[in-house]
Motif scaffolding. Structure first.
Motif, PDB file in Angstrom:
ATOM      1  N   PRO A  78       0.772  -1.348   0.453  1.00  0.00           N
ATOM      2  CA  PRO A  78      -0.105   0.243  -0.226  1.00  0.00           C
ATOM      3  C   PRO A  78       0.871   1.114   0.097  1.00  0.00           C
ATOM      4  CG  PRO A  78      -0.898  -2.157   1.103  1.00  0.00           C
ATOM      5  CD  PRO A  78       0.431  -2.120   1.273  1.00  0.00           C
ATOM      6  N   SER A  79       1.938   1.416   0.895  1.00  0.00           N
ATOM      7  CA  SER A  79       2.789   2.217   0.908  1.00  0.00           C
ATOM      8  C   SER A  79       3.370   2.698  -0.366  1.00  0.00           C
ATOM      9  CB  SER A  79       3.162   2.515   1.962  1.00  0.00           C
ATOM     10  OG  SER A  79       4.247   1.309   2.122  1.00  0.00           O
ATOM     11  N   GLY A  80       3.751   1.558  -1.026  1.00  0.00           N
ATOM     12  CA  GLY A  80       3.906   2.338  -3.126  1.00  0.00           C
ATOM     13  C   GLY A  80       2.999   2.495  -3.699  1.00  0.00           C
ATOM     14  N   VAL A  81       2.049   2.487  -3.761  1.00  0.00           N
ATOM     15  CA  VAL A  81       0.262   3.082  -4.937  1.00  0.00           C
ATOM     16  C   VAL A  81       0.503   4.694  -4.537  1.00  0.00           C
ATOM     17  CG1 VAL A  81      -1.370   2.696  -4.699  1.00  0.00           C
ATOM     18  CG2 VAL A  81      -0.147   0.397  -3.658  1.00  0.00           C
ATOM     19  N   VAL A 191       7.185  -1.414 -16.682  1.00  0.00           N
ATOM     20  CA  VAL A 191       5.560  -2.102 -17.004  1.00  0.00           C
ATOM     21  C   VAL A 191       4.507  -1.649 -17.510  1.00  0.00           C
ATOM     22  CG1 VAL A 191       4.429  -4.240 -17.033  1.00  0.00           C
ATOM     23  CG2 VAL A 191       7.074  -4.189 -16.041  1.00  0.00           C
ATOM     24  N   ASP A 192       3.701  -1.463 -18.361  1.00  0.00           N
ATOM     25  CA  ASP A 192       2.689  -0.755 -18.663  1.00  0.00           C
ATOM     26  C   ASP A 192       1.740  -1.864 -18.724  1.00  0.00           C
ATOM     27  OD1 ASP A 192      -0.354  -0.183 -19.712  1.00  0.00           O
ATOM     28  OD2 ASP A 192       0.805   0.547 -22.019  1.00  0.00           O
ATOM     29  N   GLY A 193       1.187  -2.100 -16.689  1.00  0.00           N
ATOM     30  CA  GLY A 193      -0.390  -3.378 -17.161  1.00  0.00           C
ATOM     31  C   GLY A 193      -1.413  -2.787 -17.421  1.00  0.00           C
ATOM     32  N   VAL A 194      -1.576  -1.246 -18.481  1.00  0.00           N
ATOM     33  CA  VAL A 194      -3.370  -0.961 -18.723  1.00  0.00           C
ATOM     34  C   VAL A 194      -4.218  -2.068 -18.951  1.00  0.00           C
ATOM     35  CG1 VAL A 194      -4.760   0.959 -19.632  1.00  0.00           C
ATOM     36  CG2 VAL A 194      -1.919   1.291 -18.270  1.00  0.00           C
ATOM     37  N   HIS A 195      -3.419  -2.838 -20.077  1.00  0.00           N
ATOM     38  CA  HIS A 195      -4.785  -3.749 -20.918  1.00  0.00           C
ATOM     39  C   HIS A 195      -4.744  -4.808 -20.208  1.00  0.00           C
ATOM     40  CE1 HIS A 195      -6.437  -4.518 -24.266  1.00  0.00           C
ATOM     41  NE2 HIS A 195      -6.082  -5.627 -24.442  1.00  0.00           N
ATOM     42  N   LEU A 207       6.277 -10.581 -11.766  1.00  0.00           N
ATOM     43  CA  LEU A 207       6.618  -9.742 -13.059  1.00  0.00           C
ATOM     44  C   LEU A 207       7.925  -9.667 -12.758  1.00  0.00           C
ATOM     45  CD1 LEU A 207       3.645  -8.237 -14.212  1.00  0.00           C
ATOM     46  CD2 LEU A 207       4.458 -10.291 -15.205  1.00  0.00           C
ATOM     47  N   GLY A 208       8.949  -9.075 -12.000  1.00  0.00           N
ATOM     48  CA  GLY A 208      10.346  -8.336 -11.428  1.00  0.00           C
ATOM     49  C   GLY A 208       9.884  -6.922 -11.652  1.00  0.00           C
ATOM     50  N   ALA A 209       8.706  -6.167 -12.278  1.00  0.00           N
ATOM     51  CA  ALA A 209       8.108  -5.015 -12.174  1.00  0.00           C
ATOM     52  C   ALA A 209       9.287  -4.259 -11.550  1.00  0.00           C
ATOM     53  CB  ALA A 209       7.239  -4.845 -12.590  1.00  0.00           C
ATOM     54  N   ASP A 210      10.099  -3.366 -11.512  1.00  0.00           N
ATOM     55  CA  ASP A 210      10.720  -2.166 -10.656  1.00  0.00           C
ATOM     56  C   ASP A 210       8.837  -1.076 -10.548  1.00  0.00           C
ATOM     57  OD1 ASP A 210      13.062  -3.092  -9.815  1.00  0.00           O
ATOM     58  OD2 ASP A 210      13.142  -2.775 -11.825  1.00  0.00           O
ATOM     59  N   PHE A 211       8.268  -0.280 -11.465  1.00  0.00           N
ATOM     60  CA  PHE A 211       6.792   0.290 -11.976  1.00  0.00           C
ATOM     61  C   PHE A 211       5.895  -0.242 -12.805  1.00  0.00           C
ATOM     62  CE2 PHE A 211      10.502   2.880 -11.787  1.00  0.00           C
ATOM     63  CZ  PHE A 211      10.264   4.083 -10.667  1.00  0.00           C
ATOM     64  N   TYR A 212       4.913  -0.297 -11.916  1.00  0.00           N
ATOM     65  CA  TYR A 212       3.692  -1.435 -12.809  1.00  0.00           C
ATOM     66  C   TYR A 212       3.013   0.074 -12.819  1.00  0.00           C
ATOM     67  CZ  TYR A 212       0.042  -4.429 -13.881  1.00  0.00           C
ATOM     68  OH  TYR A 212      -0.606  -5.666 -15.216  1.00  0.00           O
ATOM     69  N   VAL A 213       2.137   0.116 -13.504  1.00  0.00           N
ATOM     70  CA  VAL A 213       0.920   1.315 -14.171  1.00  0.00           C
ATOM     71  C   VAL A 213      -0.484   0.910 -14.917  1.00  0.00           C
ATOM     72  CG1 VAL A 213       2.057   1.992 -16.262  1.00  0.00           C
ATOM     73  CG2 VAL A 213       0.530   3.866 -14.937  1.00  0.00           C
ATOM     74  N   THR A 214      -1.429   1.166 -14.228  1.00  0.00           N
ATOM     75  CA  THR A 214      -2.184   0.472 -14.707  1.00  0.00           C
ATOM     76  C   THR A 214      -3.327   1.121 -14.623  1.00  0.00           C
ATOM     77  OG1 THR A 214      -3.979  -1.672 -14.190  1.00  0.00           O
ATOM     78  CG2 THR A 214      -3.148  -0.174 -12.270  1.00  0.00           C
ATOM     79  N   SER A 215      -4.943   1.608 -15.453  1.00  0.00           N
ATOM     80  CA  SER A 215      -5.724   2.253 -14.985  1.00  0.00           C
ATOM     81  C   SER A 215      -7.165   1.548 -14.953  1.00  0.00           C
ATOM     82  CB  SER A 215      -5.860   2.874 -16.541  1.00  0.00           C
ATOM     83  OG  SER A 215      -5.126   3.382 -17.269  1.00  0.00           O
ATOM     84  N   VAL A 228       2.702   1.026  -9.469  1.00  0.00           N
ATOM     85  CA  VAL A 228       3.458   0.657  -8.097  1.00  0.00           C
ATOM     86  C   VAL A 228       4.707   0.225  -8.161  1.00  0.00           C
ATOM     87  CG1 VAL A 228       1.312   0.081  -7.722  1.00  0.00           C
ATOM     88  CG2 VAL A 228       2.159  -1.156  -8.509  1.00  0.00           C
ATOM     89  N   ALA A 229       4.745   1.105  -7.210  1.00  0.00           N
ATOM     90  CA  ALA A 229       6.453   0.294  -7.866  1.00  0.00           C
ATOM     91  C   ALA A 229       7.150   0.444  -5.548  1.00  0.00           C
ATOM     92  CB  ALA A 229       7.619   1.583  -7.654  1.00  0.00           C
ATOM     93  N   SER A 230       8.102  -0.304  -5.597  1.00  0.00           N
ATOM     94  CA  SER A 230       8.609  -0.776  -3.355  1.00  0.00           C
ATOM     95  C   SER A 230       8.703   0.596  -3.135  1.00  0.00           C
ATOM     96  CB  SER A 230      10.000  -1.342  -3.586  1.00  0.00           C
ATOM     97  OG  SER A 230      11.466  -0.485  -4.175  1.00  0.00           O
ATOM     98  N   PRO A 231       8.360   0.756  -1.546  1.00  0.00           N
ATOM     99  CA  PRO A 231       8.637   2.330  -1.251  1.00  0.00           C
ATOM    100  C   PRO A 231       9.516   2.708  -1.408  1.00  0.00           C
ATOM    101  CG  PRO A 231       6.691   0.538   0.501  1.00  0.00           C
ATOM    102  CD  PRO A 231       7.567   0.137  -1.254  1.00  0.00           C
ATOM    103  N   SER A 232      10.656   1.833  -1.002  1.00  0.00           N
ATOM    104  CA  SER A 232      12.295   1.719  -1.085  1.00  0.00           C
ATOM    105  C   SER A 232      12.597   2.406  -2.100  1.00  0.00           C
ATOM    106  CB  SER A 232      12.881   0.986  -0.798  1.00  0.00           C
ATOM    107  OG  SER A 232      12.931  -0.164  -1.815  1.00  0.00           O
TER     108      SER A 232
END
Length: 395
Positions: A78-81, A191-195, A207-215, A228-232
């Protein structure tokens, strides 16, 4: 467990209007609980966040609950959202933040399979600092081969950007394999996870995604996006922001006051997805159960759609691999895609035409300047009757 399609469809009031919807890749219908959640905020005493009085504390809870919901949906913390108005705006914000540390000669890797929202921000950020852009190409089947990344990614690579699911031909790249290559060279994977998110169970760690974006509006929710990404990782980045705004993570990356109604609706959308197949356990486990059933249901219908379109002599399918999201593009011989979409629309069948912002993909195929293609996608409220209606309209 399987979907009870009658129960699923009952949650979507818009289906009563009688259209056959193959347009969810552009924006899905909103589930009733989602609209009700937004209405509940709009009609209650919520204006902004504060712990000084109850309406302000309610706003704080709405934000916290939305972060928890996204974390459950994606297997994140949650703290990475981070929330934003769209995936495009978030990607621009993050690309510009990352590029502030790049030097001439650094490299970014993008793909010609991606939506332009995961291409142009990186290309433009690279150009601004003199970094080099390297391109991953899709093959004749419409897939994105992993092997090419071994030569594309090197010690100067800073970011590898790719899609988890193409919005043009449905292709699902092996994100985990690509991210492993990126990680081995010290690069980040965006990573673009929108679709992909509406169609498959998502685990950003796997997935190993450092960043994952979705709509959220692609999965029955409001027009709101999240990355989302890790808080660190968020902690290590310093975005442009207003001086008085919070410097805490993740608030540091959220520009302006959020829409509390949209955040409440987002939480309701995640709860809706978790309830598609009734089950017990944590919300995360319920989501995985539901989305596994969604995947099976959608792909069974999608096989019928692909077979039906392939059997029509005047229809040509855009190249797509077999393992995909339930989305395809096609053209009808000698007919402009916009005309095809209009003719189908006149028969109550909703599809889109064009390049759907898959600019590089349709340019590489030589189709963009002639109108792109017609896109049709299965969603978890699609029925076999809908497929029959589409095929009959094209016959």
């Amino acid at each position: 467990m399987t979907l009870d399609i009658a129960r699923v469809r009952a949650a979507y009031p818009a289906l009563n209007e009688g259209f056959a919807h193959f347009d969810a890749a552009a924006g899905s219908l909103v589930a009733a609980p989602v609209a009700e959640a937004a209405h509940g905020v709009y009609t209650s005493a919520v204006a902004n966040r504060t712990d000084a009085f109850e309406p302000g504390r309610k706003a704080l809870r709405i934000v916290e609950q939305a972060r928890e919901a996204v974390a459950d949906l994606l297997g994140a913390q949650p703290s990475g959202v981070v929330f934003g108005s769209s995936a495009t705006s978030l990607t621009y914000h993050i690309s510009q933040t990352l590029a502030a540390t790049w030097q001439p000669g650094d490299e970014v890797v993008v793909s010609r399979l991606d939506h332009d929202a995961n291409v142009r921000p990186w290309v433009q950020a690279a150009a601004a600092v003199g970094a080099t852009v390297r391109w991953a190409e899709f093959d004749a089947s419409g897939a994105l081969p992993v092997a090419q990344y071994s030569s594309l990614v090197g010690e100067r690579t800073r970011v590898v950007a790719l899609t988890a699911g193409s919005n043009a031909n449905g292709a699902i790249p092996d994100v985990a394999a690509v991210s492993a290559i990126a990680r081995a060279h010290g690069a980040l994977c965006y990573v673009d996870g929108v679709h992909a998110t509406p169609h498959v169970p998502v685990d950003v760690s796997a997935l190993g995604a450092d960043f994952y974006v979705t709509s959220a509006y692609k999965w029955s929710g409001p027009h709101l996006a999240t990355c989302v990404a890790s808080p660190s990782l968020w902690e290590s980045l310093r975005p442009l922001k207003l001086m008085p705004s919070s410097d805490a993570v993740p608030e540091r990356f959220e520009l302006g006051t959020p829409s509390f109604a949209s955040l409440a609706a987002l939480t309701a959308a995640v709860d809706h997805l978790a309830s598609l197949v009734p089950s017990v356990g944590t919300r995360r486990s319920q989501i995985l159960t539901s989305m596994t059933a969604v995947r099976a249901y959608e792909m069974s219908l999608f096989a019928e759609l692909v077979s039906g379109l392939a059997s029509l002599p005047r229809v040509t399918l855009v190249p797509a691999p077999a393992d995909s999201c339930p989305t395809l593009s096609f053209r009808v011989h000698n007919q402009h895609p916009a005309e095809t979409a209009k003719l189908l629309g006149d028969k109550g069948v909703c599809v889109y035409s064009g390049d759907y912002y898959a600019y590089e993909f349709f340019s590489a195929l030589g189709l963009r300047e002639s109108g792109g293609a017609v896109r049709a996608g299965i969603y978890h409220y699609t029925t076999r009757d809908d497929i029959t209606r589409l095929l009959d309209a094209l016959a």
